[in-house]
Write a protein that holds these residues in place. Structure first.
Motif, short mmCIF file in Angstrom:
data_model
loop_
_atom_site.label_atom_id
_atom_site.label_comp_id
_atom_site.label_asym_id
_atom_site.label_seq_id
_atom_site.Cartn_x
_atom_site.Cartn_y
_atom_site.Cartn_z
N THR A 185 0.81 -1.22 0.00
CA THR A 185 0.00 0.00 0.00
C THR A 185 0.84 1.27 0.00
OG1 THR A 185 -0.17 -0.19 2.40
CG2 THR A 185 -2.00 -1.05 1.11
N VAL A 186 0.28 2.30 -0.60
CA VAL A 186 0.89 3.63 -0.65
C VAL A 186 -0.01 4.58 0.14
CG1 VAL A 186 1.64 5.52 -2.14
CG2 VAL A 186 1.80 3.15 -2.95
N SER A 187 0.57 5.37 1.03
CA SER A 187 -0.19 6.34 1.81
C SER A 187 -0.31 7.63 1.01
CB SER A 187 0.51 6.61 3.14
OG SER A 187 -0.22 7.56 3.89
N LEU A 188 -1.57 8.09 0.81
CA LEU A 188 -1.83 9.28 0.01
C LEU A 188 -2.80 10.21 0.74
CD1 LEU A 188 -2.46 7.58 -3.46
CD2 LEU A 188 -0.42 8.89 -2.83
N PRO A 189 -2.62 11.52 0.62
CA PRO A 189 -3.60 12.47 1.16
C PRO A 189 -4.96 12.29 0.47
CG PRO A 189 -1.52 13.57 0.70
CD PRO A 189 -1.43 12.20 0.08
N VAL A 190 -6.01 12.65 1.18
CA VAL A 190 -7.36 12.56 0.62
C VAL A 190 -7.46 13.47 -0.62
CG1 VAL A 190 -9.80 13.07 1.03
CG2 VAL A 190 -8.43 11.96 2.81
N ALA A 191 -7.80 12.87 -1.74
CA ALA A 191 -7.94 13.59 -3.00
C ALA A 191 -8.31 12.58 -4.08
CB ALA A 191 -6.64 14.31 -3.37
N VAL A 192 -8.51 13.07 -5.29
CA VAL A 192 -8.70 12.19 -6.45
C VAL A 192 -7.40 12.23 -7.25
CG1 VAL A 192 -10.01 11.77 -8.55
CG2 VAL A 192 -11.19 12.61 -6.51
N TRP A 193 -6.77 11.07 -7.37
CA TRP A 193 -5.42 10.98 -7.92
C TRP A 193 -5.40 10.34 -9.29
CZ3 TRP A 193 -1.08 12.80 -5.27
CH2 TRP A 193 -1.29 13.20 -3.95
N LYS A 194 -4.33 10.66 -10.01
CA LYS A 194 -4.01 10.00 -11.29
C LYS A 194 -2.68 9.29 -11.10
CE LYS A 194 -2.71 11.08 -16.08
NZ LYS A 194 -2.53 12.18 -17.08
N LEU A 195 -2.60 8.04 -11.58
CA LEU A 195 -1.39 7.24 -11.42
C LEU A 195 -0.78 6.94 -12.78
CD1 LEU A 195 0.62 5.40 -9.94
CD2 LEU A 195 -1.11 3.59 -10.02
N ASP A 196 0.52 7.20 -12.89
CA ASP A 196 1.29 6.88 -14.10
C ASP A 196 2.32 5.82 -13.71
OD1 ASP A 196 3.23 6.88 -16.22
OD2 ASP A 196 2.43 8.81 -16.87
N VAL A 197 2.24 4.64 -14.34
CA VAL A 197 3.13 3.52 -14.01
C VAL A 197 4.07 3.25 -15.19
CG1 VAL A 197 3.28 1.08 -13.41
CG2 VAL A 197 1.42 2.48 -12.51
N THR A 198 5.35 3.14 -14.90
CA THR A 198 6.33 2.72 -15.90
C THR A 198 6.99 1.45 -15.41
OG1 THR A 198 6.78 5.01 -16.54
CG2 THR A 198 8.37 3.35 -17.24
N ALA A 199 7.02 0.43 -16.27
CA ALA A 199 7.64 -0.85 -15.92
C ALA A 199 8.95 -1.00 -16.68
CB ALA A 199 6.71 -2.00 -16.27
N TYR A 200 9.94 -1.59 -16.01
CA TYR A 200 11.28 -1.71 -16.58
C TYR A 200 11.72 -3.17 -16.66
CZ TYR A 200 11.44 3.27 -15.44
OH TYR A 200 11.17 4.60 -15.35
N MET A 201 12.55 -3.46 -17.66
CA MET A 201 13.12 -4.80 -17.80
C MET A 201 14.19 -5.08 -16.75
SD MET A 201 11.80 -6.42 -20.42
CE MET A 201 11.10 -6.23 -22.04
N ASP A 202 14.88 -4.02 -16.31
CA ASP A 202 16.02 -4.20 -15.42
C ASP A 202 15.82 -3.44 -14.12
OD1 ASP A 202 16.16 -1.77 -16.84
OD2 ASP A 202 18.30 -1.60 -16.42
N ALA A 203 16.49 -3.92 -13.06
CA ALA A 203 16.37 -3.30 -11.75
C ALA A 203 16.95 -1.88 -11.73
CB ALA A 203 17.07 -4.16 -10.70
N ALA A 204 17.89 -1.60 -12.62
CA ALA A 204 18.51 -0.27 -12.66
C ALA A 204 17.63 0.75 -13.39
CB ALA A 204 19.87 -0.34 -13.35
#
Length: 276
Positions: A86-105
């Motif tokens: 879980t991620v702690s977020l202030p009360v609001a309506v949020w937009k999430l942008d996710v980027t996935a990577y092939m490598d840990a770096a």
């Protein structure tokens, strides 16, 4: 004495009630005006595709960026092991942008997705699922291998590889497993075909002299990676529906696997199948 003992017991129960369940994954403690969000990745939104094996399961690392009007952006770095924490977020309506990577770096971005209208309430927990769209790095090369099988009676079998972006992709080519030139091995694992990075439509066309069979796949070529495809055509494929070339696998408005793409790519006299 009894009054003091009861007071201590009540105080202890109140403390326990405010503690996190020890069986839950560790998470930040909420404060007034904050809530929690937990993310799940539902898959790649790419329709029917041929992908490197590593992109079909788990990515090595993720970057989560939350934005909301009037709030400071929240950025979280995650791995496949703690992605759903879980991620702690202030009360609001949020937009999430996710980027996935092939490598840990995080030097090789592979996919991206956006989730909007995440409503966070005070002390509440909200869950969300997101589909990722593959990212193609241009100006590089990757490889494609295949292993195709078909009945002994097939007299003609070939594969046409067409770039969806003619400006950056390797030029269209048709390779023949039987009945044509240039000839190609049915299994080319020992000699992968080099292609420019990008998206391709791969159309298989076979004939046994009486009926035909066909299949369309969408090929993703990533930098320095090999995308592999294996398929067996059987006698059952050579039926009255043999002229089908385009298959719809995505409900999106455009792009690989969509009805729009199938209409654009279907040949004269061909057909379209919409998968359930």
């Amino acid at each position: 004495m009894k009054t003091a003992l009861w007071g201590m017991m009540i105080a202890g129960l109140l403390i326990l009630a405010g503690c996190q369940n020890p069986l839950e994954p560790p998470r930040a403690l909420a404060v007034n005006g904050e809530g929690f969000f937990s993310l799940q990745i539902s898959g790649l939104n790419v329709g029917r595709t041929i992908l490197p094996a590593t992109t079909q399961t788990n990515f090595a690392a993720y970057t989560l960026v939350f934005t909301a009007s009037g709030k400071t952006d929240v950025t979280e770095d995650r791995t496949k092991g703690n992605l759903s924490s879980t991620v702690s977020l202030p009360v609001a309506v949020w937009k999430l942008d996710v980027t996935a990577y092939m490598d840990a770096a995080k030097t090789r971005p592979a996919a991206r997705g956006i989730l909007e209208n995440i409503a966070i309430s005070s002390y509440g927990t909200t869950g969300g699922s997101i589909e990722l769209k593959a990212i193609i790095e241009t100006g590089a090369t990757g490889a494609y291998t295949w292993n195709i099988s078909y009945p002994a009676g097939v007299s003609s079998a070939g594969m046409t590889i067409t770039p969806l972006d003619a400006a950056t992709g390797t030029a269209e080519q048709t390779l023949y497993f039987a009945g044509g030139t240039p000839a190609a091995n049915k299994n080319n694992a020992a000699s992968p075909l080099a292609l420019n990075t990008g998206y391709y439509r791969v159309t298989f066309a076979l004939s046994n002299g009486v009926n035909e069979a066909g299949r369309t796949e969408y090929l993703h070529i990533y930098r320095n990676m090999t995308s592999s495809f294996a398929y067996t055509f059987t006698d059952a494929h050579f039926t009255a529906l043999s002229s089908v070339i385009s298959v719809v696998t995505s409900s999106a408005d455009s792009g690989p696997g969509t009805l729009r793409e199938a209409i654009d790519s279907a040949p004269a006299g061909g057909g379209i199948v919409i998968e359930s």
